[in-house]
Design a protein around this motif. Structure first.
Motif, PDB file in Angstrom:
ATOM      1  N   ALA A 192       2.561  -3.899  -6.211  1.00 17.96           N
ATOM      2  CA  ALA A 192       2.120  -2.517  -5.983  1.00 17.96           C
ATOM      3  C   ALA A 192       1.643  -1.885  -7.282  1.00 17.96           C
ATOM      4  CB  ALA A 192       3.259  -1.699  -5.376  1.00 17.96           C
ATOM      5  N   THR A 232      -1.733  -3.308  -8.052  1.00 16.73           N
ATOM      6  CA  THR A 232      -2.719  -2.766  -7.110  1.00 16.73           C
ATOM      7  C   THR A 232      -3.075  -1.326  -7.469  1.00 16.73           C
ATOM      8  OG1 THR A 232      -1.755  -4.166  -5.402  1.00 16.73           O
ATOM      9  CG2 THR A 232      -3.157  -2.368  -4.646  1.00 16.73           C
ATOM     10  N   ILE A 248       0.843  -1.207   0.000  1.00 18.11           N
ATOM     11  CA  ILE A 248       0.000   0.000   0.000  1.00 18.11           C
ATOM     12  C   ILE A 248       0.875   1.254   0.000  1.00 18.11           C
ATOM     13  CG2 ILE A 248      -1.651   1.327   1.398  1.00 18.11           C
ATOM     14  CD1 ILE A 248      -2.881  -1.393   2.197  1.00 18.11           C
TER      15      ILE A 248
END
Lengths: 111, 204
Positions: free
Chosen positions: B126, B129, B63
């Protein structure tokens, strides 16, 4: 007890399938063993991520074999259960046996 | 390039190259009995499972990287918007939108590559995402925005250009990742280290 030694049901099944296949435990044979013996059709993705997790915990080790033509020239990732993996399985079995002690599930006495 | 090579390329985005090769080999071995549709279904499902596993292994790291990528993208985003809005006389409509696309897509590509270079192990997760979250937000915005405001105005080219940004993010990450799998940078991350011995032999 270390958290690495607390095995989920799926992890136990995989470790047992690896033990059953001895020197021939890799993705395809582990899935076949789980389907034949446990009746579980395991998705390849679920198996490979579980194998990675078990290796991270130190419960299995892996080595690459020679590439073969029927696999598109790719090596097999053979896995074996480590001493820590055996210990974790033994603990899980002892835990089940203690919980099952005195119960007679097969005859439906507790249903 | 055969299907096994393509499958290995896709899988190696989310796991080490030797493991990707072994998984592609397993799926190829089972393809004889299960068929091509089964093969590709499980290549994609395995790649998704490996991506999910990377995210759940280090959720905060993934995140944080995605947020960093988002923050970095504000540079090319404002740069492209400024180029279009500040120089309307010098940039006609087609040139404006080409300039905007160059800023946004080029920036997104560089950000994808940078995330993988910064964190070889989780950078690709990442990137994926960030791409999925960005697309979801844009689609949700497009679905809820007033139709007359979004589709009839000059905002539409911005929206369409933004929708495509996810592709260069993933492409940049994938190219950086492939370069790392082939090169010496692999040894920086334990999860990316190639296995010694037979796995490194040339394939037939």
């Amino acid at each position: 007890m270390s958290s690495a030694l607390n095995l989920g049901e799926f992890e136990q099944l995989i470790l047992l399938a690896i033990l059953r296949r001895r020197d021939d435990a890799y993705g395809v044979t582990i899935r076949a063993e789980l389907a034949d013996r446990a009746g579980r059709q395991v998705a390849p993705g679920a198996l490979y991520t579980a194998l990675d997790r078990l290796e991270t915990k130190g419960l299995i080790t892996s080595r690459m074999s020679d590439p073969t033509p029927q696999r598109g020239g790719r090596a097999k990732r053979h896995v074996t259960v480590t001493a820590a993996g055996m210990k974790a399985l033994t603990r899980a079995r002892q835990m089940y046996e203690r919980l099952l002690d005195g119960l007679d599930l097969l005859r439906g006495a507790h249903v | 390039m055969c299907d096994t090579d393509r499958a290995e390329r896709l899988l190696s985005l989310f796991t080490s190259s030797d493991r990707a090769a072994a998984i592609a080999g397993d799926l190829t071995e089972e393809r004889e009995h299960q068929g091509g549709a089964w093969f590709w279904l499980h290549v994609v499902r395995t790649a998704l499972a490996l991506w999910r596993s990377a995210v759940t292994d280090a959720p905060l790291g993934v995140i944080a990287l995605a947020v960093m990528g988002c923050a970095l993208f504000t540079g090319p985003a404002f740069g492209g918007a400024a180029a279009v809005n500040l120089f309307p006389q010098s940039l006609g409509p087609p040139a404006s939108w080409v300039t905007l696309a160059c800023f946004w897509w080029g920036g997104a590509f560089c950000i994808g590559a940078s995330l993988v270079a910064l964190a070889p192990r989780y950078g690709m997760a990442a990137c994926a995402t960030l791409a999925v979250a960005g697309e979801a937000l844009l689609i949700a915005f497009g679905a809820t925005a007033p139709w007359h405001g979004l589709w009839v105005s000059e905002f539409l080219p911005f929206y369409v250009t933004g929708l495509v940004v996810a592709a260069p993010v993933v492409a940049g990450g994938a190219i950086a990742r492939r370069g790392m799998n082939a090169g010496a940078i692999l040894t920086l991350e334990p999860g990316l280290e190639p296995a010694p011995g037979p796995a490194l032999r040339p394939r037939r």
